[in-house]
Design a protein around this motif. Structure first.
Motif, PDB file in Angstrom:
ATOM      1  N   UNK A 110     -13.922  -3.287  -0.110  1.00 47.32           N
ATOM      2  CA  UNK A 110     -12.514  -3.680  -0.170  1.00 47.32           C
ATOM      3  C   UNK A 110     -11.578  -2.501  -0.396  1.00 47.32           C
ATOM      4  N   UNK A 111     -12.053  -1.549  -1.208  1.00 48.97           N
ATOM      5  CA  UNK A 111     -11.236  -0.368  -1.470  1.00 48.97           C
ATOM      6  C   UNK A 111     -10.855   0.330  -0.165  1.00 48.97           C
ATOM      7  N   UNK A 112     -11.873   0.479   0.668  1.00 46.13           N
ATOM      8  CA  UNK A 112     -11.682   1.136   1.957  1.00 46.13           C
ATOM      9  C   UNK A 112     -10.687   0.345   2.797  1.00 46.13           C
ATOM     10  N   UNK A 113     -10.874  -0.966   2.807  1.00 49.89           N
ATOM     11  CA  UNK A 113      -9.986  -1.823   3.604  1.00 49.89           C
ATOM     12  C   UNK A 113      -8.529  -1.661   3.178  1.00 49.89           C
ATOM     13  N   UNK A 114      -8.305  -1.637   1.860  1.00 46.83           N
ATOM     14  CA  UNK A 114      -6.913  -1.562   1.373  1.00 46.83           C
ATOM     15  C   UNK A 114      -6.306  -0.191   1.650  1.00 46.83           C
ATOM     16  N   UNK A 115      -7.164   0.822   1.774  1.00 47.21           N
ATOM     17  CA  UNK A 115      -6.665   2.143   2.154  1.00 47.21           C
ATOM     18  C   UNK A 115      -6.259   2.143   3.616  1.00 47.21           C
ATOM     19  N   UNK A 116      -7.081   1.551   4.450  1.00 51.80           N
ATOM     20  CA  UNK A 116      -6.846   1.575   5.894  1.00 51.80           C
ATOM     21  C   UNK A 116      -5.773   0.580   6.316  1.00 51.80           C
ATOM     22  N   UNK A 117      -5.697  -0.520   5.580  1.00 54.89           N
ATOM     23  CA  UNK A 117      -4.713  -1.556   5.922  1.00 54.89           C
ATOM     24  C   UNK A 117      -3.729  -1.646   4.756  1.00 54.89           C
ATOM     25  N   UNK A 118      -2.685  -0.825   4.837  1.00 54.21           N
ATOM     26  CA  UNK A 118      -1.734  -0.689   3.732  1.00 54.21           C
ATOM     27  C   UNK A 118      -0.659  -1.752   3.794  1.00 54.21           C
ATOM     28  N   UNK A 119       0.046  -1.911   2.677  1.00 52.91           N
ATOM     29  CA  UNK A 119       1.041  -2.982   2.643  1.00 52.91           C
ATOM     30  C   UNK A 119       2.351  -2.526   2.008  1.00 52.91           C
ATOM     31  N   UNK A 120       3.447  -3.009   2.586  1.00 51.00           N
ATOM     32  CA  UNK A 120       4.786  -2.752   2.052  1.00 51.00           C
ATOM     33  C   UNK A 120       5.440  -4.122   1.831  1.00 51.00           C
ATOM     34  N   UNK A 121       6.057  -4.293   0.662  1.00 50.02           N
ATOM     35  CA  UNK A 121       6.538  -5.626   0.281  1.00 50.02           C
ATOM     36  C   UNK A 121       8.038  -5.786   0.494  1.00 50.02           C
ATOM     37  N   UNK A 196      -3.535   5.387   6.253  1.00 50.20           N
ATOM     38  CA  UNK A 196      -3.941   4.081   6.765  1.00 50.20           C
ATOM     39  C   UNK A 196      -3.947   4.107   8.278  1.00 50.20           C
ATOM     40  N   UNK A 197      -4.421   3.036   8.937  1.00 53.58           N
ATOM     41  CA  UNK A 197      -4.021   2.952  10.334  1.00 53.58           C
ATOM     42  C   UNK A 197      -3.348   1.640  10.672  1.00 53.58           C
ATOM     43  N   UNK A 198      -3.339   0.723   9.722  1.00 53.11           N
ATOM     44  CA  UNK A 198      -2.531  -0.489   9.915  1.00 53.11           C
ATOM     45  C   UNK A 198      -1.550  -0.563   8.753  1.00 53.11           C
ATOM     46  N   UNK A 199      -0.306  -0.910   9.040  1.00 54.31           N
ATOM     47  CA  UNK A 199       0.656  -1.097   7.958  1.00 54.31           C
ATOM     48  C   UNK A 199       1.215  -2.504   8.046  1.00 54.31           C
ATOM     49  N   UNK A 200       1.015  -3.264   6.984  1.00 54.17           N
ATOM     50  CA  UNK A 200       1.531  -4.626   6.900  1.00 54.17           C
ATOM     51  C   UNK A 200       2.862  -4.560   6.175  1.00 54.17           C
ATOM     52  N   UNK A 201       3.873  -5.167   6.753  1.00 57.03           N
ATOM     53  CA  UNK A 201       5.182  -5.150   6.103  1.00 57.03           C
ATOM     54  C   UNK A 201       5.687  -6.579   5.966  1.00 57.03           C
ATOM     55  N   UNK A 202       5.936  -6.984   4.726  1.00 59.46           N
ATOM     56  CA  UNK A 202       6.378  -8.357   4.496  1.00 59.46           C
ATOM     57  C   UNK A 202       7.885  -8.379   4.236  1.00 59.46           C
ATOM     58  N   UNK A 203       8.643  -8.726   5.244  1.00 59.56           N
ATOM     59  CA  UNK A 203      10.107  -8.748   5.161  1.00 59.56           C
ATOM     60  C   UNK A 203      10.653  -7.490   4.480  1.00 59.56           C
ATOM     61  N   UNK A 204      10.299  -6.317   5.008  1.00 58.18           N
ATOM     62  CA  UNK A 204      10.601  -5.071   4.285  1.00 58.18           C
ATOM     63  C   UNK A 204      12.084  -4.748   4.210  1.00 58.18           C
ATOM     64  N   UNK A 205      12.908  -5.413   4.996  1.00 54.92           N
ATOM     65  CA  UNK A 205      14.333  -5.063   4.959  1.00 54.92           C
ATOM     66  C   UNK A 205      15.193  -6.179   4.380  1.00 54.92           C
ATOM     67  N   UNK A 206      14.563  -7.268   3.931  1.00 57.22           N
ATOM     68  CA  UNK A 206      15.410  -8.402   3.545  1.00 57.22           C
ATOM     69  C   UNK A 206      16.194  -8.130   2.264  1.00 57.22           C
ATOM     70  N   UNK A 207      15.762  -7.123   1.482  1.00 57.78           N
ATOM     71  CA  UNK A 207      16.535  -6.812   0.281  1.00 57.78           C
ATOM     72  C   UNK A 207      17.452  -5.596   0.505  1.00 57.78           C
ATOM     73  N   UNK A 208      17.575  -5.157   1.757  1.00 60.75           N
ATOM     74  CA  UNK A 208      18.311  -3.911   2.016  1.00 60.75           C
ATOM     75  C   UNK A 208      19.649  -4.150   2.715  1.00 60.75           C
TER      76      UNK A 208
END
Ligand SMILES: Nc1ncnc2c1ncn2[C@@H]1O[C@H](COP(=O)(O)OP(=O)(O)O)[C@@H](O)[C@H]1O
Ligand SMILES: [Mg+2]
Length: 281
Positions: A110-121, A196-208
């Motif tokens: 899982x550690x590896x997965x979270x490194x490769x598939x990063x997340x921005x909230x 990483x090589x995948x970046x997940x972004x969950x509504x990254x601009x809704x607070x901007x």
């Protein structure tokens, strides 16, 4: 051994290319997938939140996820790096492959997965540390100690997140003192720092604000040269502006997944049409 893997990879590429060509007259578009989701179901306790979701996430493209509030967008995103399992009552079935490896396999790290598939909230969540320490955080956890190496990573990551020029003289200031838009780009830099090589972004601009939003949108366009991006957005104009593919979710189901232009101009499902024309949601 390697040859076999190589041949397999080629077969996959050919299949994808053929499929894509079959669907779209004339345009030769290679869509390699980086993540393949098959028949994914997810429950929070006894409440099912995702139903039989199957989706091939294209490599080095921007995939937008749209749909009304509560339809499972964030859940789906967090399932892709198994972050959703931090909620203890979660159960899943089906399969998710990242680069052809089953991420639900007990052997998968899982550690590896979270490194490769990063997340921005949605809400920028920098640590209460300096800009430098925020970005160096992941690399330090991975054991990198040398100052010169960390300096380089911090610079490269902040450049990658299009905020180096703004912050190069403020590296040792607390990230809490930055504007929301700057904080969000520092969080993106923090994600980039562990390569990483995948970046997940969950509504990254809704607070901007609109200017910071435009900067992050521009950045997403640059990032897709090197990374595969999946971005949840409740803003359909944003999805249309920045994504190559769009997925429409409703009540935990993936209703339609298509090239963004096709989905918005020529939706195949009545429910997609109703949603994008503002009839509900
Ligand atoms: N931690 C949780 N525990 C229980 N139910 C949850 C949890 N997180 C989300 N849900 C439920 O899962 C469904 C999908 O939520 P979510 O993925 O947050 O939707 P979206 O991001 O599209 O708004 C909702 O019904 C929500 O109430
Ligand atoms: Mg959400």
């Amino acid at each position: 051994m390697n040859k076999v893997i190589e041949e397999k990879a080629n077969i996959n590429v050919n299949q994808k290319t053929r499929e894509t060509n079959g669907n779209q007259e004339g345009t030769v578009e290679k869509t390699n997938s980086i993540i393949e989701v098959n028949d994914l179901n997810l429950w929070y306790g006894s409440d099912q939140a995702l139903y039989e979701v199957s989706m091939d996430v294209p490599q080095e493209q921007v995939t937008a996820i749209i749909g009304p509030s509560g339809c499972g967008k964030s859940t789906f995103l967090k399932t892709l790096n198994r972050m959703v399992e931090m909620v203890p009552i979660v159960k899943t079935s089906g399969s998710i492959k990242y680069r052809d490896q089953d991420i639900f396999s007990s052997k998968y790290k899982q550690e590896y997965l979270r490194t490769k598939v990063g997340m921005v909230f949605q809400k920028p969540n920098p640590f209460p540390k300096s800009v430098y320490d925020n970005v160096a955080y992941g690399p330090r956890i991975h054991g990198i100690k040398k100052k010169e190496v960390l300096d380089q990573i911090v610079e490269k990551s902040l450049k990658g997140a299009a905020i180096w020029d703004e912050l190069k003289d403020r590296l040792h200031e607390n990230a809490y003192g930055l504007s929301g838009g700057q904080q969000q780009r520092v969080c993106i830099a923090r994600a980039l720092a562990v390569e990483p090589d995948v970046i997940l972004m969950d509504e990254p601009t809704s607070a901007l604000d609109p200017i910071s939003t435009a900067k992050v949108e521009e950045l997403v366009q640059e990032l897709k040269q090197k990374y595969s991006i999946i971005i949840v957005t409740h803003n359909m104009q944003q999805a249309a502006r920045i994504s190559d593919k769009t997925a429409f979710f409703l009540n935990g189901e993936l209703i339609e997944f298509a090239n963004t232009d096709d989905l918005f101009q020529n939706p195949q499902d009545k429910r997609t049409e109703d949603y994008i024309t503002g009839r509900f949601g």
